[in-house]
Write a protein that holds these residues in place. Structure first.
Motif, PDB file in Angstrom:
ATOM      1  N   SER A   1       0.821  -1.210   0.000  1.00 56.41           N
ATOM      2  CA  SER A   1       0.000   0.000   0.000  1.00 56.41           C
ATOM      3  C   SER A   1       0.857   1.263   0.000  1.00 56.41           C
ATOM      4  O   SER A   1       0.595   2.220  -0.737  1.00 56.41           O
ATOM      5  CB  SER A   1      -0.922  -0.001   1.222  1.00 56.41           C
ATOM      6  OG  SER A   1      -1.688   1.189   1.277  1.00 56.41           O
TER       7      SER A   1
ATOM      8  N   LYS B   1      -7.430  -4.584   3.612  1.00 57.59           N
ATOM      9  CA  LYS B   1      -6.953  -4.360   2.251  1.00 57.59           C
ATOM     10  C   LYS B   1      -7.389  -5.498   1.325  1.00 57.59           C
ATOM     11  O   LYS B   1      -7.445  -6.650   1.733  1.00 57.59           O
ATOM     12  CB  LYS B   1      -5.427  -4.221   2.239  1.00 57.59           C
ATOM     13  CG  LYS B   1      -4.918  -2.999   2.997  1.00 57.59           C
ATOM     14  CD  LYS B   1      -3.400  -2.980   3.076  1.00 57.59           C
ATOM     15  CE  LYS B   1      -2.914  -1.690   3.702  1.00 57.59           C
ATOM     16  NZ  LYS B   1      -3.442  -1.470   5.069  1.00 57.59           N
TER      17      LYS B   1
ATOM     18  N   ASN C   1     -11.032  -1.591   7.846  1.00 56.24           N
ATOM     19  CA  ASN C   1      -9.677  -1.396   7.329  1.00 56.24           C
ATOM     20  C   ASN C   1      -9.052  -2.740   6.959  1.00 56.24           C
ATOM     21  O   ASN C   1      -8.141  -3.243   7.618  1.00 56.24           O
ATOM     22  CB  ASN C   1      -8.816  -0.664   8.359  1.00 56.24           C
ATOM     23  CG  ASN C   1      -9.316   0.734   8.625  1.00 56.24           C
ATOM     24  OD1 ASN C   1      -9.688   1.459   7.706  1.00 56.24           O
ATOM     25  ND2 ASN C   1      -9.345   1.120   9.897  1.00 56.24           N
TER      26      ASN C   1
ATOM     27  N   SER D   1      -7.509  -1.571  -2.610  1.00 53.36           N
ATOM     28  CA  SER D   1      -8.146  -0.660  -1.665  1.00 53.36           C
ATOM     29  C   SER D   1      -7.638  -0.968  -0.264  1.00 53.36           C
ATOM     30  O   SER D   1      -7.335  -2.119   0.062  1.00 53.36           O
ATOM     31  CB  SER D   1      -9.664  -0.813  -1.702  1.00 53.36           C
ATOM     32  OG  SER D   1     -10.275   0.022  -0.728  1.00 53.36           O
ATOM     33  N   ASP D   2      -7.546   0.067   0.562  1.00 56.71           N
ATOM     34  CA  ASP D   2      -7.129  -0.116   1.949  1.00 56.71           C
ATOM     35  C   ASP D   2      -8.286  -0.497   2.861  1.00 56.71           C
ATOM     36  O   ASP D   2      -8.080  -0.735   4.059  1.00 56.71           O
ATOM     37  CB  ASP D   2      -6.470   1.167   2.463  1.00 56.71           C
ATOM     38  CG  ASP D   2      -5.076   1.359   1.899  1.00 56.71           C
ATOM     39  OD1 ASP D   2      -4.307   0.383   1.882  1.00 56.71           O
ATOM     40  OD2 ASP D   2      -4.758   2.478   1.458  1.00 56.71           O
TER      41      ASP D   2
END
Length: 502
Positions: free
Chosen positions: A319, A349, A347, A334-335
């Protein structure tokens, strides 16, 4: 005597490949004596190795290319097996009984078997077009070379099988040196390069072309130049020359928008050199990654239909490898996500690069891009720098990749500025390494890049220390290879010996 290869799981069932030419149904029993009589028979036979690749790319090569690296990990939830965690966590013992390692071995040799059947049978079949016969041979030899390229990088010395084997032949077969395997790969790719067409009609789009052969050959030369063969400058020069041949082919160009590369409606693009073809629709030929990579406990906010596997999740270092504003990040990963309903931020990923709406279960339309022009641009730049020549040209090709990214969906004029001349080749090589990481993220390149450049120890000990509490002093170069599967050793213990350290 029935001929078979004890190194592979023999094929069962029927298969089909994708996008028009792959709608042909390859025969289910490739050893059937009633087959291999006509050009049409051989065309169907050639489809079988293409179809077999799906068993490798669905998950197995991802374990070796991505999860073994610092790019991705498994989602850590109760129930993860040691077979999974030991590939990812260098502090766990990677056992020769590992089912995923066995799958890499068996399915790779299964694919090679299918190629060898084509090559063994085709000369006895009359063709009205001699060039077409050579093309079919070239397709089989390209896929065989690709399969061996993965095998030799994963396992090191592996048995060289260039024909169908009797039981006696198989038991007499031991491991072949890495050098000889690479020579074999190069020989196959040179034949493929000389006999594949530059393009196909729409009905056959997706079959490998001369561009695919040149691209893989450039990649093989780069790998031979580095670890473990360390052939150095002469092979970097070969890689440079082959990459430049490909770059100068007018039918290939970078797709203007990075996002379009992974759009299921725009596959086999001008940037693509070779893709593994998939087609959804309940036929068993769809791709699983959109569902496999979705967080396990997500809902329709991530995927609309089907399962969620929590597999191949990006690491924190992946990331943070993207520069601020790099549009490739939002396209590729995406995180986290926001729950629907509830609006809670999770949260966790996950990879977004292979988005599609599944037909059902894990049945998507995404192809797997094995080779594309951006990869070749970056290899070309690296080959120049490693020969201590033309840093300005290397920068030019590195910046072509950044320019495309900057102009892609979600980008802008103020992100990813062009690189300026570097104070040292070492600094430029690190920039190329990171550009390869973010440009080719989740495409099975990272681990093999780290190994061939001898950066695996430095990168992975730090990554493993941060993520898994790994003691860097426990590092061993034996970790650069996977263990030979126990079943392969037990089948032929006199000839097949284990890799050191396992």
């Amino acid at each position: 005597m029935k001929r078979f290869l004890i190194l592979a799981v023999l094929m069962t069932g029927s298969f089909s490949c994708r996008k028009d030419f792959i709608d042909l149904q390859p025969i289910s029993d490739m050893n059937a004596g009633i087959f291999y009589k006509t050009e049409k028979d051989m065309n169907q036979a050639v489809m079988s190795p293409y179809a077999s690749l799906r068993n490798l790319y669905n998950q197995l090569y991802i374990y070796a290319g991505e999860i073994r690296s610092d790019n991705t990990t498994f989602s850590w939830v109760p129930g993860n097996s040691k077979d999974m965690t030991s590939i990812d966590n260098f502090g766990d013992v990677l056992l020769s009984e590992n089912t995923f390692v066995l799958g890499m071995w068996n399915n790779s040799y299964n694919t090679i078997l299918r190629c060898n059947i084509v090559l063994d049978k085709i000369d006895a079949v009359p063709f009205t077009d001699a060039k077409l016969k050579e093309q079919y041979k070239a397709e089989a030899r390209f896929i065989r070379a690709l399969s061996y390229f993965y095998l030799v990088r994963i396992f090191g010395d592996v048995p060289k099988v260039d024909r169908q084997l009797s039981v006696e032949d198989a038991y007499a077969l031991g491991r072949t040196s890495t050098q000889e395997i690479y020579n074999f790969i190069v020989e196959d790719l040179k034949f493929a390069e000389a006999n594949l067409p530059a393009s196909y009609s729409a009905v056959d789009k997706g079959r490998v072309t001369v561009g695919g052969a040149k691209g893989l050959l450039a990649k093989v030369y780069m790998t031979m130049a580095g670890y473990p063969l360390k052939k150095g400058a002469p092979y970097y020069a070969l890689a440079e020359a082959k990459a430049l041949e490909l770059i100068n082919m007018p039918q290939y160009s970078l797709v203007p928008d990075y996002k379009a590369l992974f759009d299921v409606t725009k596959e086999n693009s001008t940037e693509s050199l070779f893709e593994i073809q998939y087609k959804k629709g309940g036929t068993g030929t769809g791709s699983p990654w959109n569902n496999d990579f979705a967080p396990r406990f997500s809902n329709k906010e991530v995927v609309l239909i089907g399962d969620k596997g929590g597999f191949n999740a990006p690491t924190p270092s992946m990331s943070s490898a993207y520069e601020k504003g790099d549009p490739r990040k939002a396209i590729s990963m995406s995180d986290g996500y926001v729950t629907v309903p509830g609006g809670q931020t999770i949260n966790e990923k996950y990879v977004k690069k292979y988005y599609d709406v599944s037909f059902s279960g894990s049945d998507n339309d995404n192809n797997w891009i094995e080779l594309r022009l951006a990869d070749i641009y970056l290899l070309y730049a690296e080959a120049l720098v490693r020969q201590e020549k033309q840093q300005d040209v290397a920068l030019q090709y590195l910046n072509k990749i950044r320019t495309r990214a900057r102009n892609s969906t979600g980008g802008g004029a103020n992100v990813l500025p062009d690189y300026k001349p570097f104070s040292s080749d070492a600094a430029l090589l690190l920039a190329i390494e990171n550009e390869r990481r973010v440009e080719l993220a989740f495409e099975n390149h990272r681990w093999f890049d780290l190994v061939r450049t001898e950066r695996a120890k430095a990168v992975m000990t730090q990554e493993q220390k941060e993520q898994n509490g790994f003691n860097p002093s426990a590092w061993s170069d034996n970790m650069l290879l996977f263990p030979i599967p126990l079943q392969a050793i037990q089948a032929n213990p006199e000839k097949i010996k284990q890799n050191p350290g396992y």
